[in-house]
Design a protein around this motif. Structure first.
Motif, PDB file in Angstrom:
ATOM      1  N   VAL A  68     -34.415  50.782   3.676  1.00 26.62           N
ATOM      2  CA  VAL A  68     -33.401  51.798   3.744  1.00 26.62           C
ATOM      3  C   VAL A  68     -33.118  52.005   5.449  1.00 26.62           C
ATOM      4  O   VAL A  68     -32.041  52.042   5.897  1.00 26.62           O
ATOM      5  CB  VAL A  68     -33.462  53.295   3.155  1.00 26.62           C
ATOM      6  N   GLN A  69     -34.247  52.408   6.078  1.00 20.35           N
ATOM      7  CA  GLN A  69     -34.463  52.753   7.323  1.00 20.35           C
ATOM      8  C   GLN A  69     -33.742  51.662   8.261  1.00 20.35           C
ATOM      9  O   GLN A  69     -33.010  51.590   9.120  1.00 20.35           O
ATOM     10  CB  GLN A  69     -35.481  53.273   7.977  1.00 20.35           C
ATOM     11  N   THR A  70     -34.206  50.157   8.007  1.00 20.64           N
ATOM     12  CA  THR A  70     -33.586  49.255   8.703  1.00 20.64           C
ATOM     13  C   THR A  70     -32.237  48.781   8.348  1.00 20.64           C
ATOM     14  O   THR A  70     -31.483  48.667   9.648  1.00 20.64           O
ATOM     15  CB  THR A  70     -34.490  47.784   8.219  1.00 20.64           C
ATOM     16  N   LYS A  71     -31.858  49.085   7.260  1.00 18.73           N
ATOM     17  CA  LYS A  71     -30.429  48.962   7.218  1.00 18.73           C
ATOM     18  C   LYS A  71     -29.552  49.889   7.790  1.00 18.73           C
ATOM     19  O   LYS A  71     -28.434  49.565   8.459  1.00 18.73           O
ATOM     20  CB  LYS A  71     -29.990  48.915   5.467  1.00 18.73           C
ATOM     21  N   THR A  72     -30.154  51.188   8.086  1.00 20.09           N
ATOM     22  CA  THR A  72     -29.416  52.064   8.734  1.00 20.09           C
ATOM     23  C   THR A  72     -29.503  51.789  10.166  1.00 20.09           C
ATOM     24  O   THR A  72     -28.371  52.033  10.998  1.00 20.09           O
ATOM     25  CB  THR A  72     -30.019  53.391   8.354  1.00 20.09           C
ATOM     26  N   ALA A  73     -30.760  51.449  10.580  1.00 18.98           N
ATOM     27  CA  ALA A  73     -30.933  51.181  11.878  1.00 18.98           C
ATOM     28  C   ALA A  73     -29.922  50.168  12.466  1.00 18.98           C
ATOM     29  O   ALA A  73     -29.356  50.073  13.677  1.00 18.98           O
ATOM     30  CB  ALA A  73     -32.368  50.922  12.393  1.00 18.98           C
ATOM     31  N   LEU A  74     -29.663  49.007  11.516  1.00 18.19           N
ATOM     32  CA  LEU A  74     -28.805  47.873  11.893  1.00 18.19           C
ATOM     33  C   LEU A  74     -27.493  48.336  12.143  1.00 18.19           C
ATOM     34  O   LEU A  74     -26.555  47.568  12.893  1.00 18.19           O
ATOM     35  CB  LEU A  74     -29.016  46.903  10.924  1.00 18.19           C
ATOM     36  N   ALA A  75     -26.998  49.236  11.303  1.00 12.30           N
ATOM     37  CA  ALA A  75     -25.573  49.801  11.390  1.00 12.30           C
ATOM     38  C   ALA A  75     -25.694  50.921  12.587  1.00 12.30           C
ATOM     39  O   ALA A  75     -24.472  51.516  12.940  1.00 12.30           O
ATOM     40  CB  ALA A  75     -25.266  50.362  10.197  1.00 12.30           C
ATOM     41  N   ALA A  76     -26.718  51.324  13.188  1.00 10.64           N
ATOM     42  CA  ALA A  76     -26.782  52.664  13.878  1.00 10.64           C
ATOM     43  C   ALA A  76     -25.908  52.467  14.953  1.00 10.64           C
ATOM     44  O   ALA A  76     -25.327  53.591  15.646  1.00 10.64           O
ATOM     45  CB  ALA A  76     -28.457  52.837  14.307  1.00 10.64           C
ATOM     46  N   PRO A  77     -26.049  51.347  15.854  1.00 13.01           N
ATOM     47  CA  PRO A  77     -24.976  51.176  17.162  1.00 13.01           C
ATOM     48  C   PRO A  77     -23.534  51.567  16.841  1.00 13.01           C
ATOM     49  O   PRO A  77     -22.966  51.948  17.705  1.00 13.01           O
ATOM     50  CB  PRO A  77     -25.105  49.800  17.328  1.00 13.01           C
ATOM     51  N   ASP A  78     -23.305  51.239  15.571  1.00 11.63           N
ATOM     52  CA  ASP A  78     -21.754  51.449  15.221  1.00 11.63           C
ATOM     53  C   ASP A  78     -21.542  52.971  14.869  1.00 11.63           C
ATOM     54  O   ASP A  78     -20.505  53.495  14.961  1.00 11.63           O
ATOM     55  CB  ASP A  78     -21.257  50.515  13.969  1.00 11.63           C
TER      56      ASP A  78
ATOM     57  N   TYR B 280     -23.367  55.673  16.161  1.00 11.65           N
ATOM     58  CA  TYR B 280     -23.614  56.566  17.412  1.00 11.65           C
ATOM     59  C   TYR B 280     -22.905  55.954  18.518  1.00 11.65           C
ATOM     60  O   TYR B 280     -22.980  54.838  19.006  1.00 11.65           O
ATOM     61  CB  TYR B 280     -25.125  56.679  17.579  1.00 11.65           C
ATOM     62  N   ASP B 281     -22.349  56.770  19.202  1.00 11.28           N
ATOM     63  CA  ASP B 281     -21.379  56.383  20.417  1.00 11.28           C
ATOM     64  C   ASP B 281     -21.771  57.438  21.414  1.00 11.28           C
ATOM     65  O   ASP B 281     -21.123  58.717  21.367  1.00 11.28           O
ATOM     66  CB  ASP B 281     -20.025  56.158  20.128  1.00 11.28           C
ATOM     67  N   PHE B 282     -22.467  57.256  22.591  1.00 11.86           N
ATOM     68  CA  PHE B 282     -22.762  58.261  23.540  1.00 11.86           C
ATOM     69  C   PHE B 282     -21.999  58.054  24.821  1.00 11.86           C
ATOM     70  O   PHE B 282     -22.655  57.993  26.075  1.00 11.86           O
ATOM     71  CB  PHE B 282     -24.130  58.336  23.837  1.00 11.86           C
ATOM     72  N   THR B 283     -20.666  57.562  24.954  1.00 11.66           N
ATOM     73  CA  THR B 283     -19.971  57.216  25.909  1.00 11.66           C
ATOM     74  C   THR B 283     -20.008  58.328  26.912  1.00 11.66           C
ATOM     75  O   THR B 283     -19.669  59.485  26.367  1.00 11.66           O
ATOM     76  CB  THR B 283     -18.710  56.566  25.720  1.00 11.66           C
ATOM     77  N   GLY B 284     -20.090  58.012  27.963  1.00  6.60           N
ATOM     78  CA  GLY B 284     -20.243  59.241  28.989  1.00  6.60           C
ATOM     79  C   GLY B 284     -21.212  60.024  29.468  1.00  6.60           C
ATOM     80  O   GLY B 284     -21.362  60.697  30.112  1.00  6.60           O
TER      81      GLY B 284
ATOM     82  N   SER C 291     -28.094  51.111  25.742  1.00  7.97           N
ATOM     83  CA  SER C 291     -26.685  50.306  26.129  1.00  7.97           C
ATOM     84  C   SER C 291     -26.002  50.187  24.915  1.00  7.97           C
ATOM     85  O   SER C 291     -24.691  50.180  24.985  1.00  7.97           O
ATOM     86  CB  SER C 291     -27.053  49.196  26.717  1.00  7.97           C
ATOM     87  N   MET C 292     -26.635  49.793  23.550  1.00  4.29           N
ATOM     88  CA  MET C 292     -25.927  49.503  22.356  1.00  4.29           C
ATOM     89  C   MET C 292     -25.283  50.716  21.885  1.00  4.29           C
ATOM     90  O   MET C 292     -24.301  50.582  21.295  1.00  4.29           O
ATOM     91  CB  MET C 292     -27.098  48.970  21.260  1.00  4.29           C
TER      92      MET C 292
ATOM     93  N   TYR D 234     -31.625  57.568  18.824  1.00  2.00           N
ATOM     94  CA  TYR D 234     -30.209  58.001  18.538  1.00  2.00           C
ATOM     95  C   TYR D 234     -30.056  59.440  17.981  1.00  2.00           C
ATOM     96  O   TYR D 234     -29.128  60.206  18.624  1.00  2.00           O
ATOM     97  CB  TYR D 234     -29.631  56.995  17.555  1.00  2.00           C
ATOM     98  N   LYS D 235     -30.871  59.661  16.941  1.00  2.00           N
ATOM     99  CA  LYS D 235     -30.892  61.104  16.292  1.00  2.00           C
ATOM    100  C   LYS D 235     -31.143  62.196  17.223  1.00  2.00           C
ATOM    101  O   LYS D 235     -30.696  63.263  17.404  1.00  2.00           O
ATOM    102  CB  LYS D 235     -31.582  61.159  15.127  1.00  2.00           C
TER     103      LYS D 235
END
Length: 622
Positions: A463-473, A475-479, A500-501, A595-596
């Motif tokens: 579950v964590q792997t699937k979530t982690a693979l989707a994590a870059p989409d 979480y967005d920390f632009t700025g 950077s991801m 990310y969290k």
């Protein structure tokens, strides 16, 4: 005689009455004679007396009698003890003679195979398949011979009181698993259904003699398999009877539906050298020592053993044993997510035990007693939009077996859940077909908290792997800008890539000294967070953090500093916080965790900044 009779009180009266009655009979008293009375009670004890009458003759005729009364109770008891001892010695001699005959036969049988197969192997030395077959049979016969020798040596030690019982810590799950791994193949060979059922959750770490526990269970279970015909059933049931202070009393019940025992043999089943009959010995082999050794081991361990049996219907052995425990079981958070779990097994005890453990691990559990019901429950759960996350399925079930149940569930749910097969047997022969049916992994029976936890951790990781693979989409920390302090080039690259991801701008520093310099030279609000390694050359993370916190820089107190280190113990977390850090990340780095934590950090900083601005605005208005 008068003194004797006076000392016996009322008994004297009854004895004299008996003597008087004897004298009144027409008895020839020319010679001394004796009367035995066995029903005399004296001081609550049955006593035996020998009474002799001697006539006193004078010239004019009989003048009277001399009566001699002697208490023969102790003499008769001693005679009985000697007689019993003689009978026991004779019985033991016969039993040992029979035992030597059995042992001679048992030793010669594997020795004949070893010698014969060695001879054949030498004669066929160039025939590799034949030599391999001979060596395999030599190995099997050698193990049989070794077991026989061990039994004889154990019996000898028991008789000489040289056998000792250990009191060491051991993993109960490992002890039972080793027994199952030995018995399951024997049962499978004879097509016997073998189950292990736990009706209670047992402490993981116990104090006792694991080797002797194994010996007791293996002796009883091996006999159960040996004397159960093909297609029969053998079951090991483990109950926790009670706990008293630091001692837990466990009950091990071994049930089979084999040939059973007669009532007469049940009385001597634990005696050494005993077997039900010569016919049984010739068919099934053995020396008659196994259960005698087992009984002695159980008694030495402070326990008890009993048997109930009926010819043709099977036997049930019950062993109760005490074990110590430390009260230091791992009570740390299990770190699992909460899953909806379905347990499928035709034995309700197995289902209830698995559900008990899973619920204590924080899981939402249900069970089904056959494959049809399981498929139905999976469909209903999906239709209600509360689908199962994982299904544990027993491999051998009536109706549709575990493979077919897994195939039908997989057809319904696709890849949306994990299917784990439960089995007390080696799953290597079934692994390929199980994988084809959609099975993800396997777990061994009997269940323990650690084995089920490991199975769920594998689910959690997926579950964590699937979530982690989707994590870059996600979480967005632009700025946002982070100062990454890391001396290891590869670790720096990994962390920088993760950041950077999620669109984080990153500055790097190779040690604490460079990090402090970069921070001092940065404008106000330039860094939104600092990720600080601990073990670094020149200046470590603790020192760098203290210098930053003690500086006059406007962000010295407010900038979030997160430890990013391989030091993962509780005391390491405390040291990080004591040095002035806000949080702690353990290596190896988990992308989702980074990310969290950054999300919480940035939100916390924004809230603090907002409060500061409101405070400043309020102060100006005043």
């Amino acid at each position: 005689s008068n003194d004797l009779l006076r000392s016996k009180g009322d008994f004297a009266v009854r004895l004299m009455e008996d003597i008087t009655a004897s004298l009144s009979d027409q008895i020839n008293l020319e010679e001394a004679f004796q009367i035995r009375e066995k029903d005399f009670q004296c001081e609550g004890i049955n006593r035996q007396f020998k009474i002799r009458f001697y006539p006193i003759l004078e010239a004019s005729g009989e003048a009277g009698y001399i009566v001699v009364v002697s208490d023969e109770t102790e003499a008769q008891e001693q005679k009985r003890i000697l007689s019993d001892s003689l009978n026991n010695a004779l019985s033991a001699s016969v039993a040992k003679s029979r035992f030597l005959s059995h042992v001679s036969h048992e030793i010669r049988t594997p020795m004949n195979a070893i010698i014969g197969m060695a001879t054949i192997a030498l004669a066929k030395i160039n025939d590799k398949p034949k030599v391999e077959d001979c060596l395999l049979k030599i190995s099997q016969s050698s193990r049989h011979l070794l077991g026989l020798i061990n039994d004889i040596l154990d019996m000898s030690k028991i008789e000489e009181n040289k056998l000792t019982i250990a009191a060491d810590e051991f993993k109960f799950s490992e002890a039972v698993t080793s027994v199952v791994n030995l018995i399951a193949p024997q049962a499978s060979e004879k097509n016997i259904k073998f189950d292990v059922v736990f009706n209670d959750e047992i402490e993981e770490t116990l104090i006792g003699d694991a080797m002797r526990l194994n010996q007791v269970l293996i002796n009883i279970l091996s006999n159960a398999v040996k004397f159960t015909p093909e297609g029969g059933e053998v079951k090991l049931i483990v109950n926790r009877l009670w706990i008293k202070q630091n001692t837990v009393y466990l009950q091990f019940i071994v049930k089979d539906n084999g040939i059973g025992m007669s009532p007469e043999f049940q009385k001597k089943v634990f005696d050494p050298f005993e077997q039900a009959s010569v016919k049984i010995s010739s068919i099934y082999g053995g020396t008659g020592l196994g259960l005698s050794i087992t009984r002695n081991l159980v008694l030495l361990m402070g326990g008890s053993i009993s048997v109930q049996s009926q010819e043709g219907l099977g036997s049930e052995f019950s062993v109760e044993l005490p074990f110590g425990f430390t009260n230091e079981e791992n009570t740390a958070p299990h770190g699992l997510g909460e899953f909806k779990v379905l347990v499928v097994d035709d034995d309700i005890g197995t289902c209830e035990h698995a559900c008990l453990i899973l619920k204590r691990l924080g899981q939402n559990t249900e069970f089904a007693l056959d494959g049809y019901k399981a498929v139905e429950m999976v469909k209903e759960s999906r239709d209600e939009e509360h689908p199962y996350d994982v299904v544990f399925i027993d491999w051998k079930m009536p109706g549709i077996d575990g493979e077919e149940t897994a195939r039908r569930i997989r057809k319904l749910e696709g890849l949306n859940l994990l299917i784990i097969i439960m089995s007390a047997y080696d799953w290597a022969p079934i692994e390929e077909s199980a994988r084809e049916a959609g099975v993800n992994s396997f777990v061994a029976k009997p269940f323990f908290a650690n084995s089920l936890k490991a199975a769920l951790m594998s689910v959690d990781k997926e579950v964590q792997t699937k979530t982690a693979l989707a994590a870059p989409d996600m979480y967005d920390f632009t700025g946002k800008r982070v100062l990454l302090v890391e001396d290891n080039v590869f670790n720096q690259e990994v962390a920088q890539e993760f950041l950077s991801m999620a669109h984080v701008e990153t500055d790097t520093a190779e040690n604490g000294q460079i990090a402090v310099k970069k921070f001092f030279e940065s404008p106000v609000g330039y860094y939104d967070a600092i990720l600080m390694d601990i073990q670094m050359p020149v200046m470590n993370g603790y020192e760098a953090t203290k210098k930053i916190r003690a500086s006059s820089h406007p962000d010295a107190v407010s900038v979030p500093i997160i430890a990013m280190t391989a030091n993962a113990f509780t005391e390491d977390v405390s040291l990080s916080l004591s040095a002035g850090m806000n949080a702690h990340l353990s290596k190896p780095l988990d992308m989702l965790c980074i990310y969290k934590l950054l999300e919480q950090t940035f939100k916390g900083k924004e809230k603090t900044s907002s409060n500061d601005k409101n405070f400043e605005k309020g102060a100006k208005s005043e």
